[in-house]
Design an enzyme around this catalytic site. Structure first.
Site, mmCIF file in Angstrom:
data_model
loop_
_atom_site.group_PDB
_atom_site.id
_atom_site.type_symbol
_atom_site.label_atom_id
_atom_site.label_comp_id
_atom_site.label_asym_id
_atom_site.label_seq_id
_atom_site.Cartn_x
_atom_site.Cartn_y
_atom_site.Cartn_z
ATOM 1 N N ARG A 124 -28.199 52.913 46.230
ATOM 2 C CA ARG A 124 -28.635 51.958 45.211
ATOM 3 C C ARG A 124 -30.065 51.529 45.481
ATOM 4 N NH1 ARG A 124 -24.383 47.104 44.199
ATOM 5 N NH2 ARG A 124 -26.269 45.830 44.333
ATOM 6 N N ARG A 151 -33.024 39.653 48.686
ATOM 7 C CA ARG A 151 -31.800 39.210 47.993
ATOM 8 C C ARG A 151 -31.114 38.087 48.775
ATOM 9 N NH1 ARG A 151 -28.764 44.691 47.422
ATOM 10 N NH2 ARG A 151 -27.050 43.419 46.667
ATOM 11 N N LYS A 165 -17.653 40.456 47.238
ATOM 12 C CA LYS A 165 -17.128 39.903 45.981
ATOM 13 C C LYS A 165 -16.541 41.014 45.095
ATOM 14 C CE LYS A 165 -21.163 38.216 44.796
ATOM 15 N NZ LYS A 165 -22.048 38.579 45.907
ATOM 16 N N ARG A 194 -25.354 32.635 39.266
ATOM 17 C CA ARG A 194 -26.221 32.988 40.386
ATOM 18 C C ARG A 194 -27.202 31.870 40.728
ATOM 19 N NH1 ARG A 194 -24.684 38.201 41.761
ATOM 20 N NH2 ARG A 194 -26.239 39.289 42.953
ATOM 21 N N ARG A 249 -23.609 51.019 52.739
ATOM 22 C CA ARG A 249 -23.484 51.391 51.327
ATOM 23 C C ARG A 249 -24.707 52.189 50.873
ATOM 24 N NH1 ARG A 249 -22.535 46.701 47.016
ATOM 25 N NH2 ARG A 249 -24.699 46.206 47.473
HETATM 26 P P1 B4P Z 1 -19.650 44.394 47.575
HETATM 27 O O1 B4P Z 1 -18.255 43.952 47.324
HETATM 28 O O2 B4P Z 1 -20.144 45.527 46.748
HETATM 29 O O3 B4P Z 1 -20.740 43.243 47.471
HETATM 30 P P2 B4P Z 1 -21.028 42.214 46.315
HETATM 31 O O4 B4P Z 1 -21.128 40.921 47.028
HETATM 32 O O5 B4P Z 1 -20.023 42.292 45.215
HETATM 33 O O6 B4P Z 1 -22.320 42.757 45.510
HETATM 34 P P3 B4P Z 1 -23.895 42.512 45.491
HETATM 35 O O7 B4P Z 1 -24.236 41.073 45.656
HETATM 36 O O8 B4P Z 1 -24.434 43.483 46.485
HETATM 37 O O9 B4P Z 1 -24.459 42.969 44.076
HETATM 38 P P4 B4P Z 1 -24.436 42.485 42.563
HETATM 39 O O10 B4P Z 1 -23.978 43.675 41.861
HETATM 40 O O11 B4P Z 1 -23.666 41.221 42.322
HETATM 41 O O12 B4P Z 1 -19.698 44.757 49.109
HETATM 42 C C1 B4P Z 1 -20.845 45.300 49.720
HETATM 43 C C2 B4P Z 1 -20.482 46.423 50.683
HETATM 44 O O13 B4P Z 1 -19.689 45.928 51.765
HETATM 45 C C3 B4P Z 1 -19.656 47.536 50.030
HETATM 46 O O14 B4P Z 1 -20.174 48.779 50.424
HETATM 47 C C4 B4P Z 1 -18.245 47.348 50.569
HETATM 48 O O15 B4P Z 1 -17.547 48.560 50.734
HETATM 49 C C5 B4P Z 1 -18.488 46.687 51.929
HETATM 50 N N1 B4P Z 1 -17.429 45.744 52.291
HETATM 51 C C6 B4P Z 1 -16.845 44.821 51.486
HETATM 52 N N2 B4P Z 1 -15.921 44.111 52.165
HETATM 53 C C7 B4P Z 1 -15.937 44.583 53.456
HETATM 54 C C8 B4P Z 1 -15.215 44.251 54.659
HETATM 55 N N3 B4P Z 1 -14.278 43.272 54.693
HETATM 56 N N4 B4P Z 1 -15.521 44.930 55.786
HETATM 57 C C9 B4P Z 1 -16.450 45.915 55.784
HETATM 58 N N5 B4P Z 1 -17.161 46.289 54.685
HETATM 59 C C10 B4P Z 1 -16.908 45.619 53.538
HETATM 60 O O16 B4P Z 1 -25.976 42.125 42.218
HETATM 61 C C11 B4P Z 1 -27.046 43.068 42.218
HETATM 62 C C12 B4P Z 1 -28.305 42.533 41.497
HETATM 63 O O17 B4P Z 1 -28.011 42.334 40.078
HETATM 64 C C13 B4P Z 1 -28.859 41.185 41.931
HETATM 65 O O18 B4P Z 1 -29.724 41.282 43.069
HETATM 66 C C14 B4P Z 1 -29.622 40.730 40.647
HETATM 67 O O19 B4P Z 1 -30.890 41.346 40.540
HETATM 68 C C15 B4P Z 1 -28.756 41.238 39.513
HETATM 69 N N6 B4P Z 1 -27.804 40.215 39.031
HETATM 70 C C16 B4P Z 1 -26.433 40.276 39.152
HETATM 71 N N7 B4P Z 1 -25.871 39.173 38.612
HETATM 72 C C17 B4P Z 1 -26.908 38.388 38.162
HETATM 73 C C18 B4P Z 1 -26.971 37.100 37.520
HETATM 74 N N8 B4P Z 1 -25.872 36.392 37.265
HETATM 75 N N9 B4P Z 1 -28.195 36.606 37.216
HETATM 76 C C19 B4P Z 1 -29.299 37.289 37.460
HETATM 77 N N10 B4P Z 1 -29.331 38.504 38.075
HETATM 78 C C20 B4P Z 1 -28.141 39.047 38.423
#
Ligand code: B4P
Length: 187
Positions: free
Chosen positions: A133, A144, A13, A88, A127
């Site tokens: 992290r 998660r 995302k 979420r 990552r």
């Molecule tokens: P990302 O793009 O970083 O993943 P994400 O889905 O955005 O983030 P995530 O769910 O981990 O964390 P968030 O900050 O929202 O991609 C992951 C990895 O994959 C990266 O290293 C990237 O380079 C790689 N990648 C991406 N696309 C690729 C592809 N096509 N091929 C290969 N590799 C690829 O949440 C973190 C925490 O914050 C939660 O657990 C919660 O505690 C809290 N939180 C956040 N929002 C909240 C909310 N609304 N309510 C309550 N708690 C919340």
């Protein structure tokens, strides 16, 4: 344009949102990034969020909504925004409905990025090696993913009822996934 990005942790995302910002010229609002900034600044909100995030659980809905409202009412979000990591759970989805109504705004798209759990675990492990992290350890990632299945997956159904969901295949390169998103948004 107002967009919600949905998908499991590590589905890409944040990665895709950063690319979309360049094309759409609207801000990327990531609740995860907002929390990480609060943690780095050691604010009271950050200290409360850190304990919860380190376990892979969700921060309380009231705190998250307050922080989100503050962000999306800033001037740079007046023409739209890309929400990443919010809502979420169903409570947050309902809260967002209320907030948008109050602000006289509507959502245009909910993009649901679909990636296999094994792929997610592999991406996050990679990552973890690079960024270290606290919530990217294997046990926490599994929690998660469970939290996602139980609490976040129903949000997709919520937006399906509003007929604004498009499923995006999250497999393949970052560019492949971006092309699929651009085809849907036509930019
Ligand atoms: P990302 O793009 O970083 O993943 P994400 O889905 O955005 O983030 P995530 O769910 O981990 O964390 P968030 O900050 O929202 O991609 C992951 C990895 O994959 C990266 O290293 C990237 O380079 C790689 N990648 C991406 N696309 C690729 C592809 N096509 N091929 C290969 N590799 C690829 O949440 C973190 C925490 O914050 C939660 O657990 C919660 O505690 C809290 N939180 C956040 N929002 C909240 C909310 N609304 N309510 C309550 N708690 C919340």
């Amino acid at each position: 344009m107002r967009i919600v990005l949905l998908g499991a942790p590590g589905s890409g995302k944040g990665t895709q949102a950063k690319l979309m910002v360049e094309q759409l010229n609207i801000p990327h609002v990531s609740t995860g990034d907002l929390f990480r900034a609060a943690i780095a600044a050691k604010t009271p909100l950050g200290l409360a969020a850190k304990e919860v995030m380190d376990k892979g659980d969700l921060v309380s809905d009231d705190i998250t909504l307050g922080m989100l409202k503050e962000r999306i009412t800033q001037a740079d979000a007046s023409a739209g925004f890309i929400l990443d990591g919010f809502p979420r759970n169903l409570v947050q989805a309902e809260m967002l409905e209320g907030l948008l109504k109050e602000l006289e705004m509507t959502l245009d798209h909910a993009l649901l990025i679909q990636v296999d759990p094994d792929e997610v675990v592999a991406r996050i492990a990679k990552r973890a090696e690079i960024e270290g992290r606290a919530d990217d350890t294997e046990d926490v990632v599994r929690n998660r993913l469970n939290v996602y299945k139980e609490q976040t997956a129903p949000v997709g159904e919520f937006y399906k009822k509003q007929d604004i969901v498009t499923e995006i295949l999250g497999k393949g390169s970052i560019e492949d996934v971006q092309e699929r998103i651009q085809a849907v948004l036509r930019f």
